[in-house]
Design a protein around this motif. Sequence first.
Motif, PDB file in Angstrom:
ATOM      1  N   ARG A  25      36.533  37.926  38.460  1.00 39.59           N
ATOM      2  CA  ARG A  25      37.917  37.669  38.897  1.00 39.59           C
ATOM      3  C   ARG A  25      38.375  38.684  39.922  1.00 39.59           C
ATOM      4  O   ARG A  25      39.523  39.137  39.901  1.00 39.59           O
ATOM      5  N   ARG A  30      38.280  39.843  44.252  1.00 36.89           N
ATOM      6  CA  ARG A  30      38.160  39.196  45.557  1.00 36.89           C
ATOM      7  C   ARG A  30      37.471  40.176  46.487  1.00 36.89           C
ATOM      8  O   ARG A  30      37.665  41.383  46.382  1.00 36.89           O
ATOM      9  N   ALA A  76      33.694  36.565  42.067  1.00 34.07           N
ATOM     10  CA  ALA A  76      34.302  35.459  41.343  1.00 34.07           C
ATOM     11  C   ALA A  76      34.039  35.614  39.838  1.00 34.07           C
ATOM     12  O   ALA A  76      34.936  35.397  39.025  1.00 34.07           O
ATOM     13  N   GLN A  78      30.789  37.223  47.135  1.00 37.60           N
ATOM     14  CA  GLN A  78      31.841  36.337  46.645  1.00 37.60           C
ATOM     15  C   GLN A  78      31.491  35.776  45.284  1.00 37.60           C
ATOM     16  O   GLN A  78      32.338  35.690  44.393  1.00 37.60           O
ATOM     17  N   SER A  85      28.049  35.772  50.733  1.00 32.27           N
ATOM     18  CA  SER A  85      27.889  34.725  49.722  1.00 32.27           C
ATOM     19  C   SER A  85      27.657  35.373  48.360  1.00 32.27           C
ATOM     20  O   SER A  85      28.303  35.016  47.366  1.00 32.27           O
TER      21      SER A  85
END
Lengths: 577, 577
Positions: free
Chosen positions: A302, A304, A299, A295, A292
């Motif tokens: 930008r 992954r 994010a 990510q 979590s």
Amino acid sequence: MLKRYLPILTWLPHYNRRLGVADLVAGLIVTIMVIPQSLAYAVLAGLPAVVGLYASLLPVVAYALLGTSRTLAVGPVAIVALMVAIVALMTGAALSGVAAPGTPEYLQAALVLSLLSGVLLLLMGLLRMGFVANFLSHPVIAGFLTASGVLIAASQIGHLLGVELTSRELLPRLAELIRGLPELHLPTLGIGVGALSFLLFLRQYGRPTLRRVGCSRPLADLLTRAGPVFAVVVTTLVTWQFELAEAGVAVIGQIPQGLPPLTLPGVDLSLWQALLVPALLISVVGFVESVSMGQMLAARRRERISPNQELVGLGGANVVAAFSAGMPVSGGLTRTVINHDAGAQTPLAGLVAAVGIGAVTLFLTPLLHYLPIATLAATITVSILTLIDIPMIRQTWRYSRSDFSAMAVTILLTLVDGVETGIISGVLLSIALFLYRTSRPHSALVGRIPATEHFRNVERHETETVSHVALLRIDESLYFANARYLEDTVYDLVATRPELEHVVLICSAVNLIDASALESLDAINARLKDSRVILHLAEVKGPVMDRLKRSDFLDDMTGRVFLSTFAAWRELSRPSQ
Amino acid sequence: MLKRYLPILTWLPHYNRRLGVADLVAGLIVTIMVIPQSLAYAVLAGLPAVVGLYASLLPVVAYALLGTSRTLAVGPVAIVALMVAIVALMTGAALSGVAAPGTPEYLQAALVLSLLSGVLLLLMGLLRMGFVANFLSHPVIAGFLTASGVLIAASQIGHLLGVELTSRELLPRLAELIRGLPELHLPTLGIGVGALSFLLFLRQYGRPTLRRVGCSRPLADLLTRAGPVFAVVVTTLVTWQFELAEAGVAVIGQIPQGLPPLTLPGVDLSLWQALLVPALLISVVGFVESVSMGQMLAARRRERISPNQELVGLGGANVVAAFSAGMPVSGGLTRTVINHDAGAQTPLAGLVAAVGIGAVTLFLTPLLHYLPIATLAATITVSILTLIDIPMIRQTWRYSRSDFSAMAVTILLTLVDGVETGIISGVLLSIALFLYRTSRPHSALVGRIPATEHFRNVERHETETVSHVALLRIDESLYFANARYLEDTVYDLVATRPELEHVVLICSAVNLIDASALESLDAINARLKDSRVILHLAEVKGPVMDRLKRSDFLDDMTGRVFLSTFAAWRELSRPSQ
């Protein structure tokens, strides 16, 4: 291909001086900042404080090579430490009757937990089973974290107040605390409550106060985060200066100097068996929290991350921890945020921090001799406040009683019967509630919204209908748990409307028709045929239609398959001759 | 209210002479027809043959008072008998080492199984938990029945051929059979194979042959069904006449004359514990089969049955069986079809049959002394042929590999490890497969079918699209297991289409958004906002919208909620300035 399994290859070739400087600075800041935390969580886990340092060393190197997040920082974390403490105590008691922290059996249990968690994570990663983590629903995680926060606070309150507590259960522990209050140790109380108040003040008012006295925003952030370091330095100096250790203040004491020794987790089969389920829970919980965070941070930049490769990275870190005198590790919120905010660009920042902590364990452990345990307890208590999320509990209550009940059961059972029972019951209850909900699907008779091609629930909207056609929208995939329910719904419809000639099942929300539901559709078709009612389908989705074509149902069906509800309406709503 | 719990009150007041004559005739036919079957299934369960008669007596009365189906006939059935045999042997062996059929422990186990099944069924009925049965999916039931058919055939083949078999496992039993072939007992073989061939012939060619010789259709049906009665009468006479029992043909022997004695199931706690799960399975399997039959027959007569009250009816029948020297009972396919086709109108037909069988146990059991066990084995073998449903297996394979795998696992594990493991694994696997499927939902970018208000998958249909709007249809309810997957899908979409300005999530197939998914929608909204992409929803269903309004999500959402996809298209597809 190689890049997928060794993500370091994706960024190392493009490494440059600018990135290097940023990583170096971030790594040094992290080194200093995470020392109190690392020591504290090892103590929380019932292990020697130095284990926390060992666990922030080689495991970090392993994650840097294998992980996909650029800024996630692994090491000992509060939740995992708590789980280790509970599990090691319980299995120690169950297996050998020796349950006290500090015994060799206890240390072995922690190492075996690391190894098993690591192997399980690696296996799940190689089998690409990251999706398993999805079954820990948000309410279950939030409930589990809240309950764990309470348990951690309860485990630290004795250290904070200088009262020795021996019970492990929540309620007896509180009773013991109240009985022990008259004998509390004032110097310990002073240090504990002093450090706690300082940290709480800093957390609440630190940033604005520092900004007001002229600090820049990044400096104010940094100084606020350095609170635990400051508390450690001050209380250690005070304890040393005023010889408080001799007056009875518990301190860390002698820490062996040098790099972590090579450890071999024992191969006691009964111990492995007893620890398998706890290790699975520790790995899944650690994984969910890490992913979590990873990510969220990716994010922002930008980027992954790959959940399945994260399993491999965390798995590698835990296996390495098992062989280097460590404890189970995971992505830690505090250390990750420090790392990210300090400007870390790549996992090299983690390597720098590992080297820094290596230097500390080599040369500086004597300085930690007089560090009071109460200060560490204050650090832990403040950091777990973020776990207890009352607004989230209130929101969940408001949003869904069903989600709330899963959360409540998780909280209650975690508090009463431990983390293992809590999580497992929460997950099973979530699944059971989901299945129960889907087993009694919502369905609606729809009508045409006048002068459009749009159809909505007749009870919620002004619609056009005709009495010889029933347009029934089924709001659920059709599978074994609700197949019979569908039959009941259609039969009731036909029984109450003798003028019916056509029943159209609108399948826009039907994402699956399994073999049991196909059987039910067959039965419905046959039964309606007996009653001279024609069965049609509308808005069947591509994948569902492909599958129906593999059965005999479409040949036997009395009616047609319409592309849209509107097409069915246009065709069937004219009065029949 | 009282009518709900005593369905007899719904029909008894309207009872009349015409119904009475029909019920009397049906009851007498059933009496004669079900005797061979009742004896055979008791023997299959490893119990004295007379237990089958006892179980067709008072339990039938209990069901007549409490059940809602007008024509369902309860009594010993093949599947339940098989389960009793396996369970009684296994638990007998586990608890006392005494595992042989006929021992008092074995009889006790059967009584306790009846009582526990009865109590569990009553409880489920009173708690209105009939829906639990839905979790036995069709493929699992079909697989279980097929495997049980094989197990029953294997259990009877020794009786048919006159070879004594002692192993209980499938493969050792076959090996023993082959080794024992040289010593087969010719008179038994003659009776067994003779009866079997006769019954198979009758089943295949009976009806057409009888029609050809001038029987009316109902008479031909009745005579065909009377095959077992005929076989029993003929082989009993032959055995008696030629003194075959003295020559070694196994016969039923002495049957105590008189009504069933009152029995008290023992209250051995360890036995109850051991039998709890098997009893649950027996009750659920029996219930599912009964309710399917009951619903099918009720549908033919435009009547309804109440599944929850059926639980009460079957529960009462089993409790009564436990106290009247019986065995677990359920709705039996053969006896129900006989009852229905003989023209039964109300449960009074069952009462007539109970009185008839009572008369038989009082006066006629001496006539059954020379009935050969081989004849009963032939009856069982023919009746279980309907259980083995090869076309169903083939269809399931063709329709869905996922359903097929649940079926295959059920068959294999039932054969290899018994009915308990078979059913439980099948159910758990079905649930796991369903969860896995919903955890990776199908989603589709849709476009407008030109000149309509209809939108379909761009990959399957000729559609209009614009590059700055993505219309994403989500084909699944959004819940914890797929919340993260949704995030991934949307992030991938945004990452690959830099020209995007609007993302519309089409929720026509979203029947639920749980707290975890709400959290994900919040995260998606925030992330898209950072990328200057606006998030909209379309076709949100009433119940889902009601729930969303209870959260803060709709206030925070950057875009709007459109009633229809077409409304979103009309509004957003114009190029932005």
